[in-house]
Design an enzyme around this catalytic site. Structure first.
Site, PDB file in Angstrom:
ATOM      1  CB  SER A  28      34.622  -2.398  13.623  1.00 56.36           C
ATOM      2  OG  SER A  28      35.076  -1.417  14.486  1.00 56.36           O
ATOM      3  CB  CYS A  29      35.372  -7.959  13.151  1.00 56.43           C
ATOM      4  SG  CYS A  29      37.033  -7.336  12.873  1.00 56.43           S
ATOM      5  CB  ILE A  30      30.268  -8.900  11.307  1.00 54.88           C
ATOM      6  CG1 ILE A  30      30.099  -7.395  11.171  1.00 54.88           C
ATOM      7  CG2 ILE A  30      28.941  -9.621  11.523  1.00 54.88           C
ATOM      8  CD1 ILE A  30      28.756  -6.848  11.514  1.00 54.88           C
ATOM      9  CB  ILE A  47      33.776 -10.303   7.578  1.00 59.60           C
ATOM     10  CG1 ILE A  47      32.550  -9.733   8.293  1.00 59.60           C
ATOM     11  CG2 ILE A  47      33.428 -11.546   6.798  1.00 59.60           C
ATOM     12  CD1 ILE A  47      32.054  -8.450   7.696  1.00 59.60           C
ATOM     13  N   GLY A  93      30.193  -5.514  14.816  1.00 60.58           N
ATOM     14  CA  GLY A  93      29.936  -4.236  14.141  1.00 60.58           C
ATOM     15  C   GLY A  93      29.851  -3.052  15.078  1.00 60.58           C
TER      16      GLY A  93
END
Lengths: 161, 205
Positions: A28-30, A47, A93
């Site tokens: 889910s991080c970018i 992030i 994401g």
């Protein structure tokens, strides 16, 4: 061979050609990159969360889109990149687990992508390409020689942005 | 106690290790009965690690793993993640479905369902033991499964912790069959606010 520089979770690295900035296993991080094609200076930011004001642990600005992106911008400018030439690319994401009662916690990938875009736009940085959403992990890297941003997956193939 | 977990005392860490021990012991017994093999488990590791270092506990962020995720509701909300390296997961499916070792090369719907059921049973056994020890009643959600990079799967849990701190408290046990053919990592990751409840229940506030 260009040096391979690892960017961890909630981490930020900047550099100059020759170097490849890489971040492994984003869910889910970018992974957001900034790149100046003329000076070949760039950065990669990994992030975890969209918004530092929603959080109680804000010591690490690279953890959030709203504090990480401006920090990366500052650092690439310090290295000599030109703000007007900077372009951004981003990937990640995902929503790794599908639950029927999708809570906000589960949709954090989506919120990460939306927040990252909004902040880049606010800073006036053009987003050249993105590969966000879906339900699989991504390893991302940017080659500072060319600005090519590569997305690798386990069984959804590889992509160049 | 603060919400950041980096300030736990030695006595508190011991109490959490004991919780991991009774929980995982019960889970290992359950798994052993299902596949009819002896299961060895290590002494649970209770560690407080920077969020970014957690994927290294299971072979690095790009290691290919199968993860069964359950959300735990009740007095001490938590997350459970049962991670198996890909080969271990395939071998476990071979055993569960009565196939020969090596038959499973990718997971179909039934295989996934079987692995989720294993996650369910292990979690139930773990939480039952935890209840007997602490009297904290906890209920698992239905399981969800993903096969992907360890970092991507773990990020689901780590992101929630990231709201509150920069460290994760993980209670982790490694399971192994005797022939080492199956290895699994069982993670119990209490929400930051749940830690006080658990520690109070075992008398080491």
């Amino acid at each position: 061979m260009a040096e391979l520089i690892k960017v961890g979770m909630a981490d930020l690295k900047v550099g100059k050609d020759p170097a490849i900035l890489i971040s492994y296993g984003l869910g889910s991080c970018i992974g957001i990159s900034l790149y100046d094609p003329q000076t070949k200076i760039g950065g990669l930011l990994h992030i975890m969360l969209p918004d530092s004001s929603q959080s109680r642990a804000t010591d690490n600005p690279a953890k959030f889109a709203d504090t990480g992106i401006p920090l990366m911008l500052e650092e690439v400018l310090k290295l000599g990149a030109s703000r007007s030439r900077l372009v951004a690319k981003m990937a990640g994401g995902a929503q790794m687990f599908a639950f029927s009662n999708g809570t906000d916690v589960m949709r954090v990938g989506q919120r990460n992508a939306a927040a990252s875009k909004e902040i880049l736009q606010k800073l006036g940085i053009r987003i050249l390409a993105e590969d966000t959403g879906a339900n699989y992990g991504r390893t991302v890297q940017i080659d500072l020689a060319t600005g090519i941003y590569t997305v690798k997956t386990i069984d959804k193939g590889n992509k160049e942005l | 106690m603060s919400d950041d977990v980096s300030s736990l005392s030695a006595a508190q860490m011991d109490a959490l290790r004991e919780i991991g021990n009774v929980g995982a012991g019960n889970s290992a017994t359950a798994l052993s009965q299902i596949i009819n093999r002896r299961i060895d488990m290590n002494v649970p590791r209770v560690s407080i690690v920077p969020l970014g270092d957690v994927p290294d506990m299971v072979g690095g962020p790009d290691a290919m793993v199968v993860g069964v995720f359950l959300r735990v509701y009740g007095q001490a909300p938590s997350n459970i993640l049962f991670l198996l390296p890909k080969d271990s997961a395939f071998y476990l499916v071979d055993m569960l479905m009565g196939k020969n070792h090596g038959d499973t090369q990718k997971l179909d719907f039934m295989d996934e369902s079987a692995l989720m059921e294993i996650g369910n049973i292990l979690s139930g056994a773990y939480l039952n033991a935890l209840f007997n020890f602490t009297r904290i009643s906890l209920l698992p959600s239905i399981p969800a499964l993903a096969m992907d990079m360890a970092g991507a799967i773990l990020s689901v849990v780590l992101i929630q912790l990231g709201q509150m701190g920069d460290h994760a408290l993980v209670i982790e046990t490694e399971f192994k069959t005797e022939d080492n053919g199956i290895k699994g990592h069982f993670f119990l990751v209490p929400d930051p606010g749940s830690l006080d409840t658990i520690l109070a229940a075992v008398g080491v506030e």
